[in-house]
Design a protein around this motif. Structure first.
Motif, PDB file in Angstrom:
ATOM      1  N   LEU A 100     -34.130 -48.309 -58.071  1.00  0.00           N
ATOM      2  CA  LEU A 100     -34.434 -48.157 -56.091  1.00  0.00           C
ATOM      3  C   LEU A 100     -34.906 -45.882 -56.587  1.00  0.00           C
ATOM      4  CD1 LEU A 100     -30.622 -48.846 -55.891  1.00  0.00           C
ATOM      5  CD2 LEU A 100     -32.695 -49.435 -54.844  1.00  0.00           C
ATOM      6  N   THR A 101     -35.291 -45.912 -57.762  1.00  0.00           N
ATOM      7  CA  THR A 101     -35.397 -44.680 -57.808  1.00  0.00           C
ATOM      8  C   THR A 101     -36.658 -43.893 -58.316  1.00  0.00           C
ATOM      9  OG1 THR A 101     -34.252 -43.524 -59.158  1.00  0.00           O
ATOM     10  CG2 THR A 101     -32.892 -43.654 -57.192  1.00  0.00           C
ATOM     11  N   LEU A 102     -36.593 -44.491 -59.412  1.00  0.00           N
ATOM     12  CA  LEU A 102     -37.830 -44.351 -60.244  1.00  0.00           C
ATOM     13  C   LEU A 102     -38.787 -44.101 -59.638  1.00  0.00           C
ATOM     14  CD1 LEU A 102     -37.061 -45.705 -63.603  1.00  0.00           C
ATOM     15  CD2 LEU A 102     -36.752 -43.243 -62.649  1.00  0.00           C
ATOM     16  N   ARG A 103     -39.436 -44.741 -58.376  1.00  0.00           N
ATOM     17  CA  ARG A 103     -40.651 -44.319 -57.408  1.00  0.00           C
ATOM     18  C   ARG A 103     -40.405 -42.928 -57.227  1.00  0.00           C
ATOM     19  NH1 ARG A 103     -43.642 -49.332 -57.625  1.00  0.00           N
ATOM     20  NH2 ARG A 103     -42.792 -51.083 -58.156  1.00  0.00           N
ATOM     21  N   LEU A 104     -39.275 -42.383 -56.626  1.00  0.00           N
ATOM     22  CA  LEU A 104     -39.700 -40.944 -56.366  1.00  0.00           C
ATOM     23  C   LEU A 104     -39.737 -39.951 -57.456  1.00  0.00           C
ATOM     24  CD1 LEU A 104     -36.049 -41.376 -55.607  1.00  0.00           C
ATOM     25  CD2 LEU A 104     -38.609 -41.761 -53.823  1.00  0.00           C
ATOM     26  N   ARG A 105     -40.178 -38.971 -57.432  1.00  0.00           N
ATOM     27  CA  ARG A 105     -40.627 -38.240 -58.198  1.00  0.00           C
ATOM     28  C   ARG A 105     -40.376 -36.639 -58.252  1.00  0.00           C
ATOM     29  NH1 ARG A 105     -47.022 -39.482 -59.113  1.00  0.00           N
ATOM     30  NH2 ARG A 105     -46.093 -41.751 -59.448  1.00  0.00           N
ATOM     31  N   GLY A 106     -40.136 -35.881 -59.135  1.00  0.00           N
ATOM     32  CA  GLY A 106     -39.496 -33.919 -59.184  1.00  0.00           C
ATOM     33  C   GLY A 106     -37.873 -34.177 -58.224  1.00  0.00           C
ATOM     34  N   ILE A 107     -38.474 -32.759 -56.952  1.00  0.00           N
ATOM     35  CA  ILE A 107     -36.830 -32.999 -57.017  1.00  0.00           C
ATOM     36  C   ILE A 107     -36.146 -33.568 -55.949  1.00  0.00           C
ATOM     37  CG2 ILE A 107     -37.419 -32.251 -54.440  1.00  0.00           C
ATOM     38  CD1 ILE A 107     -35.243 -30.910 -56.671  1.00  0.00           C
ATOM     39  N   PHE A 108     -37.374 -35.113 -55.249  1.00  0.00           N
ATOM     40  CA  PHE A 108     -35.876 -35.687 -55.299  1.00  0.00           C
ATOM     41  C   PHE A 108     -35.640 -37.246 -55.873  1.00  0.00           C
ATOM     42  CE2 PHE A 108     -39.921 -34.696 -52.685  1.00  0.00           C
ATOM     43  CZ  PHE A 108     -39.368 -34.543 -51.224  1.00  0.00           C
ATOM     44  N   PHE A 109     -36.302 -37.668 -57.327  1.00  0.00           N
ATOM     45  CA  PHE A 109     -35.363 -37.988 -57.922  1.00  0.00           C
ATOM     46  C   PHE A 109     -34.305 -37.583 -57.908  1.00  0.00           C
ATOM     47  CE2 PHE A 109     -34.612 -38.857 -62.687  1.00  0.00           C
ATOM     48  CZ  PHE A 109     -34.804 -40.325 -63.033  1.00  0.00           C
ATOM     49  N   ALA A 110     -34.165 -36.013 -58.810  1.00  0.00           N
ATOM     50  CA  ALA A 110     -33.182 -35.360 -58.940  1.00  0.00           C
ATOM     51  C   ALA A 110     -31.816 -35.944 -57.527  1.00  0.00           C
ATOM     52  CB  ALA A 110     -33.426 -34.207 -59.927  1.00  0.00           C
ATOM     53  N   ILE A 111     -32.120 -35.177 -56.775  1.00  0.00           N
ATOM     54  CA  ILE A 111     -31.506 -35.495 -55.549  1.00  0.00           C
ATOM     55  C   ILE A 111     -30.958 -36.901 -55.438  1.00  0.00           C
ATOM     56  CG2 ILE A 111     -30.945 -35.744 -53.206  1.00  0.00           C
ATOM     57  CD1 ILE A 111     -32.664 -32.925 -53.031  1.00  0.00           C
ATOM     58  N   ALA A 112     -31.676 -37.906 -55.919  1.00  0.00           N
ATOM     59  CA  ALA A 112     -30.932 -39.530 -55.553  1.00  0.00           C
ATOM     60  C   ALA A 112     -30.175 -40.075 -56.931  1.00  0.00           C
ATOM     61  CB  ALA A 112     -32.468 -40.060 -56.081  1.00  0.00           C
ATOM     62  N   THR A 113     -30.297 -39.084 -57.935  1.00  0.00           N
ATOM     63  CA  THR A 113     -28.844 -39.733 -59.171  1.00  0.00           C
ATOM     64  C   THR A 113     -27.691 -39.122 -59.083  1.00  0.00           C
ATOM     65  OG1 THR A 113     -30.616 -36.970 -60.888  1.00  0.00           O
ATOM     66  CG2 THR A 113     -31.660 -39.378 -60.853  1.00  0.00           C
ATOM     67  N   LEU A 114     -28.233 -37.427 -58.287  1.00  0.00           N
ATOM     68  CA  LEU A 114     -26.530 -36.771 -57.490  1.00  0.00           C
ATOM     69  C   LEU A 114     -25.723 -37.609 -57.044  1.00  0.00           C
ATOM     70  CD1 LEU A 114     -25.169 -34.281 -58.219  1.00  0.00           C
ATOM     71  CD2 LEU A 114     -26.744 -33.093 -56.331  1.00  0.00           C
TER      72      LEU A 114
END
Length: 310
Positions: A100-114
């Protein structure tokens, strides 16, 4: 070979310690330090090797803890199976999170995990079977096989998990997987252009990291005996799991271990001598100091020093 010889010596020394030292505080404090060794090593597999900053440590840790509670309430399983269950459930969630999230990068991935932590905490707060917002008490066995106190068993168990986490991180670092993750960290677009299967490697790293975090959380209900969402979804786990590898060094398996031991011991001493409220302040101060003085962490600083001497 040296790694496993050192691990065996450490295990034997710990078993001797459990026979000679009766003060329970050392086992309670040591458990937390070793727990952070597991969490820091697990975080570094994705955050350090691949460069994907993960703010979801507390989510996977809590999954391990609440999986244990469910298994205890339904099946009353022994500790090894609780750890296995916590690792499997966290690994499955890690797999879903990855896709669900690993196609995101940088700050977008960090926010998704939060966001993952927030969603899971909301779910747990409203699940009465595991105590909901009010929490749940877990009865710790008084004695365990080969030990006269259950906390000693928990301490030794966490030591074994810490050794396993370090061994897994070490093997990844020296494998094709580790080299692929390093290529992703350095330049993901270039790695993809060179044929590196970036998504597959990131998924493997996320699952492995999540499983180790879940395994670290599984014994926690027996350690604390009272679990509520605030105690396992604490920001402290996320902050420490990021700060410890950064302080020790993120490009090698030993860095998170060094950072976890130094920071974990400092926090335990502060908790006893001053106040536990200062723990996050210590993390912040040390992190600022290392970012300024040794941006590559203790391991990177020592390597640079040795290189200059030669």
């Amino acid at each position: 070979m040296r790694f496993w010889c050192g691990a065996i010596v450490l295990i034997l020394a710990t078993l001797i310690m459990t026979r000679l030292v009766a003060n329970q505080y050392y086992y309670f404090a040591g458990y937390i330090v070793l727990q952070y060794v597991v969490l820091a090593s697990a975080w570094n597999i994705l955050g350090g090797y691949a460069g994907y900053v993960n703010f979801g440590t507390s989510a996977f840790f809590a999954l391990g803890a609440y999986t244990s509670i469910v298994l205890l309430k339904i099946f009353e399983l022994p500790l090894p199976l609780l750890i296995l269950g916590g690792a499997i459930i966290s690994g499955v969630v890690g797999l879903g999170t990855a896709y669900l999230t690993l196609r995101l990068r940088g700050i977008f991935f960090a926010i998704a995990t939060l966001a993952l932590s927030v969603v899971l905490e909301t779910f747990i707060v409203n699940w009465n079977f595991v105590g909901g917002a009010s929490g749940i008490y877990i009865t710790r066995p008084q004695k365990a096989l080969f030990f006269d106190d259950y906390i000693k068993l928990l301490f030794v168990t966490m030591l074994l998990l810490a050794i396993a986490a370090a061994a897994i991180a070490r093997s990844i670092e020296r494998s094709r997987l580790g080299r692929g993750l390093a290529a992703i960290r350095d330049n993901e677009l270039a790695a993809e252009a060179m044929g590196v299967p970036t998504l597959r490697l990131k998924v493997i790293a996320t699952i492995t990291s999540g499983m180790l975090m879940g395994a670290a959380g599984a014994p926690f209900p027996y350690y604390l005996t009272y679990i509520q969402p605030a105690s396992v979804f604490s920001l402290e786990y996320t902050v420490n799991s990021i700060a410890m590898p950064l302080i020790g060094g993120t490009t090698t398996w030993i860095g998170p271990v060094i950072g976890a031991v130094i920071l974990g011991v400092a926090q335990q001493i502060t908790t006893v001598t001053v106040s536990s409220e200062l723990n996050l302040m210590i993390v912040g101060a040390l992190l600022i100091a290392f970012v300024i003085l040794a941006p590559k962490g203790i391991v990177g600083f020592l390597r640079s020093f040795v290189h200059l001497r030669n």
